[in-house]
Each structure stands twice: as structure tokens, then as C-alpha cells.
Scaffold this motif. Sequence first.
Motif, PDB file in Angstrom:
ATOM      1  N   ALA A   1      12.479   2.956  -7.431  1.00  0.00           N
ATOM      2  CA  ALA A   1      13.521   3.171  -6.322  1.00  0.00           C
ATOM      3  C   ALA A   1      13.537   4.385  -5.610  1.00  0.00           C
ATOM      4  CB  ALA A   1      15.027   2.404  -6.552  1.00  0.00           C
ATOM      5  N   GLY A   2      13.483   4.631  -4.384  1.00  0.00           N
ATOM      6  CA  GLY A   2      13.393   5.690  -3.853  1.00  0.00           C
ATOM      7  C   GLY A   2      11.996   6.494  -3.602  1.00  0.00           C
ATOM      8  N   GLY A   3      11.119   5.764  -4.022  1.00  0.00           N
ATOM      9  CA  GLY A   3       9.571   6.401  -4.014  1.00  0.00           C
ATOM     10  C   GLY A   3       8.994   5.736  -2.672  1.00  0.00           C
ATOM     11  N   SER A   4       7.671   6.000  -2.567  1.00  0.00           N
ATOM     12  CA  SER A   4       6.987   5.935  -1.112  1.00  0.00           C
ATOM     13  C   SER A   4       5.793   5.268  -1.625  1.00  0.00           C
ATOM     14  CB  SER A   4       6.832   6.861  -0.285  1.00  0.00           C
ATOM     15  OG  SER A   4       8.076   7.355   0.212  1.00  0.00           O
TER      16      SER A   4
ATOM     17  N   ARG B   1      12.875   2.806   7.653  1.00  0.00           N
ATOM     18  CA  ARG B   1      12.429   3.143   6.340  1.00  0.00           C
ATOM     19  C   ARG B   1      10.794   3.043   6.306  1.00  0.00           C
ATOM     20  NH1 ARG B   1      13.227   0.640   2.038  1.00  0.00           N
ATOM     21  NH2 ARG B   1      13.882  -1.418   2.813  1.00  0.00           N
ATOM     22  N   PHE B   2      10.369   2.084   6.998  1.00  0.00           N
ATOM     23  CA  PHE B   2       8.950   1.765   7.015  1.00  0.00           C
ATOM     24  C   PHE B   2       8.305   2.181   8.569  1.00  0.00           C
ATOM     25  CE2 PHE B   2       8.851  -1.984   4.077  1.00  0.00           C
ATOM     26  CZ  PHE B   2       9.410  -1.442   3.096  1.00  0.00           C
ATOM     27  N   ALA B   3       7.230   2.603   8.108  1.00  0.00           N
ATOM     28  CA  ALA B   3       6.491   3.027   9.788  1.00  0.00           C
ATOM     29  C   ALA B   3       4.967   2.275   9.801  1.00  0.00           C
ATOM     30  CB  ALA B   3       6.490   4.527  10.050  1.00  0.00           C
ATOM     31  N   ILE B   4       4.723   1.981  10.775  1.00  0.00           N
ATOM     32  CA  ILE B   4       3.466   1.382  11.013  1.00  0.00           C
ATOM     33  C   ILE B   4       2.577   2.323  12.017  1.00  0.00           C
ATOM     34  CG2 ILE B   4       3.994  -0.076  13.070  1.00  0.00           C
ATOM     35  CD1 ILE B   4       2.029  -2.147  11.835  1.00  0.00           C
ATOM     36  N   SER B   5       1.278   2.346  11.641  1.00  0.00           N
ATOM     37  CA  SER B   5       0.434   3.197  12.557  1.00  0.00           C
ATOM     38  C   SER B   5      -0.960   2.820  12.448  1.00  0.00           C
ATOM     39  CB  SER B   5       0.654   4.895  11.983  1.00  0.00           C
ATOM     40  OG  SER B   5       0.026   5.007  10.622  1.00  0.00           O
ATOM     41  N   GLN B   6      -1.829   3.527  12.981  1.00  0.00           N
ATOM     42  CA  GLN B   6      -3.246   3.167  13.084  1.00  0.00           C
ATOM     43  C   GLN B   6      -4.250   4.305  12.913  1.00  0.00           C
ATOM     44  OE1 GLN B   6      -5.215   1.433  16.314  1.00  0.00           O
ATOM     45  NE2 GLN B   6      -3.904   2.050  17.712  1.00  0.00           N
ATOM     46  N   ASP B   7      -5.369   4.153  12.605  1.00  0.00           N
ATOM     47  CA  ASP B   7      -6.408   5.041  12.706  1.00  0.00           C
ATOM     48  C   ASP B   7      -7.701   4.364  13.224  1.00  0.00           C
ATOM     49  OD1 ASP B   7      -8.550   6.829  12.519  1.00  0.00           O
ATOM     50  OD2 ASP B   7      -8.096   7.434  10.611  1.00  0.00           O
ATOM     51  N   THR B   8      -7.817   4.496  14.724  1.00  0.00           N
ATOM     52  CA  THR B   8      -8.791   3.893  15.562  1.00  0.00           C
ATOM     53  C   THR B   8     -10.180   4.068  15.051  1.00  0.00           C
ATOM     54  OG1 THR B   8      -8.496   5.202  17.385  1.00  0.00           O
ATOM     55  CG2 THR B   8      -7.278   3.593  17.309  1.00  0.00           C
ATOM     56  N   ALA B   9     -10.355   5.585  14.491  1.00  0.00           N
ATOM     57  CA  ALA B   9     -11.646   5.683  14.184  1.00  0.00           C
ATOM     58  C   ALA B   9     -12.142   4.953  12.856  1.00  0.00           C
ATOM     59  CB  ALA B   9     -11.770   7.250  13.822  1.00  0.00           C
TER      60      ALA B   9
ATOM     61  N   MET C   1       5.718   3.253   3.665  1.00  0.00           N
ATOM     62  CA  MET C   1       6.907   2.997   3.250  1.00  0.00           C
ATOM     63  C   MET C   1       7.847   4.017   2.308  1.00  0.00           C
ATOM     64  SD  MET C   1       5.851  -1.048   2.022  1.00  0.00           S
ATOM     65  CE  MET C   1       4.938  -0.514   0.618  1.00  0.00           C
ATOM     66  N   ASN C   2       8.822   4.228   2.832  1.00  0.00           N
ATOM     67  CA  ASN C   2       9.702   5.153   2.123  1.00  0.00           C
ATOM     68  C   ASN C   2      11.067   4.738   1.837  1.00  0.00           C
ATOM     69  OD1 ASN C   2       7.671   7.251   2.970  1.00  0.00           O
ATOM     70  ND2 ASN C   2       8.473   7.371   5.010  1.00  0.00           N
ATOM     71  N   SER C   3      11.586   5.436   1.098  1.00  0.00           N
ATOM     72  CA  SER C   3      13.021   5.046   0.283  1.00  0.00           C
ATOM     73  C   SER C   3      12.926   3.486  -0.253  1.00  0.00           C
ATOM     74  CB  SER C   3      14.119   5.207   1.146  1.00  0.00           C
ATOM     75  OG  SER C   3      14.269   6.773   2.001  1.00  0.00           O
ATOM     76  N   LEU C   4      11.895   3.237  -0.967  1.00  0.00           N
ATOM     77  CA  LEU C   4      11.873   1.958  -1.316  1.00  0.00           C
ATOM     78  C   LEU C   4      12.923   1.525  -2.350  1.00  0.00           C
ATOM     79  CD1 LEU C   4       7.925   2.152  -1.899  1.00  0.00           C
ATOM     80  CD2 LEU C   4       9.284   0.493  -0.572  1.00  0.00           C
ATOM     81  N   LYS C   5      13.263   0.290  -2.080  1.00  0.00           N
ATOM     82  CA  LYS C   5      14.361  -0.496  -2.849  1.00  0.00           C
ATOM     83  C   LYS C   5      13.791  -1.674  -3.642  1.00  0.00           C
ATOM     84  CE  LYS C   5      17.323   0.569   0.995  1.00  0.00           C
ATOM     85  NZ  LYS C   5      18.534  -0.066   1.980  1.00  0.00           N
ATOM     86  N   PRO C   6      14.489  -2.077  -4.857  1.00  0.00           N
ATOM     87  CA  PRO C   6      14.048  -3.256  -5.526  1.00  0.00           C
ATOM     88  C   PRO C   6      13.920  -4.417  -4.616  1.00  0.00           C
ATOM     89  CG  PRO C   6      15.481  -1.955  -6.793  1.00  0.00           C
ATOM     90  CD  PRO C   6      15.634  -1.361  -5.435  1.00  0.00           C
ATOM     91  N   GLU C   7      14.575  -4.573  -3.627  1.00  0.00           N
ATOM     92  CA  GLU C   7      14.566  -5.825  -2.951  1.00  0.00           C
ATOM     93  C   GLU C   7      13.091  -5.631  -2.020  1.00  0.00           C
ATOM     94  OE1 GLU C   7      17.251  -3.805  -3.118  1.00  0.00           O
ATOM     95  OE2 GLU C   7      18.240  -3.324  -1.180  1.00  0.00           O
TER      96      GLU C   7
END
Length: 129
Positions: free
Chosen positions: A14-17, A70-78, A86-92
Motif C-alpha cells: 500500500a502506498g506504492g506505484s 491517484r491514477f492517470a492515463i496517457s499514451q505514446d503514439t509512437a 497508478m499511485n498511492s495504491l490501496k488494498p482495494e
Amino acid sequence: QVHLVESGGGSVQAGGSLRLSCAHSGSTYSRSCIAWFRQAAESERKEVVAAIYTGSDRTYYAGSSSTKGRFAISQDTAKNTVYLQMNSLKPEDTAMYYCAAAIRGGGCGELFERNFPSWGQGTRVTVSS
């Protein structure tokens, strides 16, 4: 034919990424809505986490979700790859995470599971307390 391959899952405290990747093969990447869903147990429905429209880089997040902020989506078009940071992960947050794709003319529209015809095999994320 769209083929999606997820990677990056694993076990963290928990708390990891973690950063998940979804590699998209196919000629339709540039006009796709690609979303991340998660499923805590096979008996439960899949929950949308985030989505991105590849043609405009517009992102969408589930408004009522506990992952917002806490979560962010992104892309690499190349690389024709979409990421879920995913940051600050929780058991849930423990679940199988799937990416899904749908061809769209512009924007993602409604982020229902039934609106996505292409799915990856999933990658498991386990968060321990």
C-alpha cells in the motif's frame, strides 16, 4: 483486427506505484477510445477506471471512482501504447486490470463494457496492506 496486450501488473505494498501498459496492434489506433477497466473478482462486474481518445489525447476518468486523483492515463503514439500510472495504491485497488478498445470517430462516448469490442487478456495487480 485489434490485438491488445497488457503488462506491468504485480504485487506492491500500500502506498506504492505501478504503471500498466496496453500495447495496441492494428491500423485503427489513431482513432480509438482505449479504456482501462478492472475487476476485483470474477463474480463482479468490470469497473471503468479511465479512458483516452487517441485521436485527440482527451482523457476521461470515472467520476465517482476512488481512483480519481491517484491514477492517470496517457499514451505514446509512437508506440501505439496506452499507460495507466497508478499511485498511492490501496488494498482495494487489488484487481485484474484490462484494457479495451473501440473505434470511434471522435471522443470516447459512454464508457460501458458492452461498448468495447476488443479486450486484452488482463494483468493482475495485488496491493498488500
